[in-house]
Motif scaffolding. Structure first.
Motif, mmCIF file in Angstrom:
data_model
loop_
_atom_site.group_PDB
_atom_site.id
_atom_site.type_symbol
_atom_site.label_atom_id
_atom_site.label_comp_id
_atom_site.label_asym_id
_atom_site.label_seq_id
_atom_site.Cartn_x
_atom_site.Cartn_y
_atom_site.Cartn_z
ATOM 1 N N GLY A 145 0.743 -1.151 -0.063
ATOM 2 C CA GLY A 145 -0.169 -0.089 0.152
ATOM 3 C C GLY A 145 1.000 1.209 0.024
ATOM 4 O O GLY A 145 0.794 2.034 -1.106
ATOM 5 N N PHE A 146 1.502 1.480 1.146
ATOM 6 C CA PHE A 146 2.495 2.607 1.153
ATOM 7 C C PHE A 146 3.695 2.310 1.620
ATOM 8 O O PHE A 146 3.965 1.324 2.805
ATOM 9 N N ASP A 147 4.970 2.808 1.485
ATOM 10 C CA ASP A 147 6.174 2.771 1.732
ATOM 11 C C ASP A 147 6.167 3.826 3.053
ATOM 12 O O ASP A 147 5.970 4.976 2.770
ATOM 13 N N ILE A 148 6.627 3.594 4.230
ATOM 14 C CA ILE A 148 6.546 4.482 5.155
ATOM 15 C C ILE A 148 8.201 4.410 5.740
ATOM 16 O O ILE A 148 8.791 3.530 5.744
ATOM 17 N N PRO A 149 8.555 5.713 6.359
ATOM 18 C CA PRO A 149 9.684 5.814 7.074
ATOM 19 C C PRO A 149 9.685 4.889 8.486
ATOM 20 O O PRO A 149 8.554 4.313 8.879
ATOM 21 N N ASP A 150 10.802 4.947 9.175
ATOM 22 C CA ASP A 150 11.158 4.163 10.580
ATOM 23 C C ASP A 150 10.382 5.026 11.658
ATOM 24 O O ASP A 150 11.108 5.510 12.034
ATOM 25 N N GLU A 151 9.049 4.765 11.564
ATOM 26 C CA GLU A 151 8.393 5.525 12.734
ATOM 27 C C GLU A 151 7.327 4.652 13.118
ATOM 28 O O GLU A 151 6.856 3.594 12.671
ATOM 29 N N PHE A 152 6.993 4.831 14.502
ATOM 30 C CA PHE A 152 5.742 3.731 15.096
ATOM 31 C C PHE A 152 4.406 4.600 14.508
ATOM 32 O O PHE A 152 4.079 5.325 14.989
ATOM 33 N N VAL A 153 3.874 3.636 13.984
ATOM 34 C CA VAL A 153 2.358 4.076 13.788
ATOM 35 C C VAL A 153 1.197 3.371 14.260
ATOM 36 O O VAL A 153 1.594 2.151 14.678
ATOM 37 N N VAL A 154 0.178 4.059 14.299
ATOM 38 C CA VAL A 154 -1.083 3.263 14.817
ATOM 39 C C VAL A 154 -2.472 3.866 13.893
ATOM 40 O O VAL A 154 -2.157 4.721 13.188
ATOM 41 N N GLY A 155 -3.451 3.209 14.483
ATOM 42 C CA GLY A 155 -4.699 3.194 13.559
ATOM 43 C C GLY A 155 -4.983 2.588 12.261
ATOM 44 O O GLY A 155 -3.994 1.716 12.104
ATOM 45 N N PHE A 156 -6.218 2.449 12.009
ATOM 46 C CA PHE A 156 -6.628 1.467 10.791
ATOM 47 C C PHE A 156 -6.171 0.194 11.073
ATOM 48 O O PHE A 156 -5.598 -0.605 10.238
#
Ligand code: IMP
Ligand code: MG
Length: 177
Positions: A145-156
């Motif tokens: 879906g999406f390439d993302i950086p090294d961050e901690f994500v939440v949601g969905f």
């Protein structure tokens, strides 16, 4: 627990739009075929629920699988324990594993090998988010879906200590002093 805020990163509209694009690609690749979607619990629940609405294959089945990795919650140890196995047989079936985030690659690497041992016709992977720079085992998803950086994500569907799964968007957890 350290104080933090959740900063919006991807909004609901762009997530759903991208999921529709992934579904169109999957529909082309599995045209006229039967497909088993395997949701990796719990993080991929929202992603799979959205994705399946736009799938149009010959015959679609869904199943759920859960594995936990030993060790701390933020660093994958590479040792994986199955806590909920599939209900249906995948032998001689086309299987698409649906996962929230591809991070070090340990979890999906383990699950894919386990599934391949059950002699399916094929096993492919769709992930909503890919943190490519975090990879410790060479592992490539078939659909991203999406390439993302090294961050901690939440949601969905994605949590921080079992929280924030219900958010309709994806946010970055920012710790504050
Ligand atoms: P891997 O084995 O390191 O690839 O682990 C991937 C799993 O770690 C994902 O399925 C998530 O459950 C979890 N994970 C990795 N990054 C995040 C994040 O940013 N937020 C929440 N969970 C994460
Ligand atoms: Mg997970």
């Amino acid at each position: 627990m350290k104080k933090y805020v959740v900063e919006k990163y991807l909004n609901e509209e762009e997530i759903v739009l991208r999921i529709k694009e992934l579904a169109a690609q999957i529909n082309r690749d599995y045209k006229g075929k039967d497909l088993i979607l395997v949701c990796i619990l719990k993080g991929a629940v929202s992603f799979m629920a959205e994705l399946m609405k736009y799938l149009d294959v010959e015959n679609l089945n869904i199943d759920f699988f859960q594995a936990s990795s030993y060790g701390s919650s933020t660093e994958s140890s590479g040792i994986v324990k199955v806590t909920k196995d599939l209900d249906i047989s995948i032998e001689n079936k086309e299987v698409l594993i649906v996962e929230d985030i591809l991070d070090t690659g340990n979890t999906l690497n383990y699950i894919k090998s386990l599934f391949i041992g059950r002699q399916p016709k094929s096993v492919k992977i769709v992930v909503l988010l890919d943190k490519k720079e975090r990879r410790t085992v060479p592992f490539v998803a078939d659909y991203v879906g999406f390439d993302i950086p090294d961050e901690f994500v939440v949601g969905f569907g994605i949590d921080y200590a079992e929280k924030h799964r219900e958010l309709p968007y994806i946010g970055i957890v920012k710790f504050i002093e």
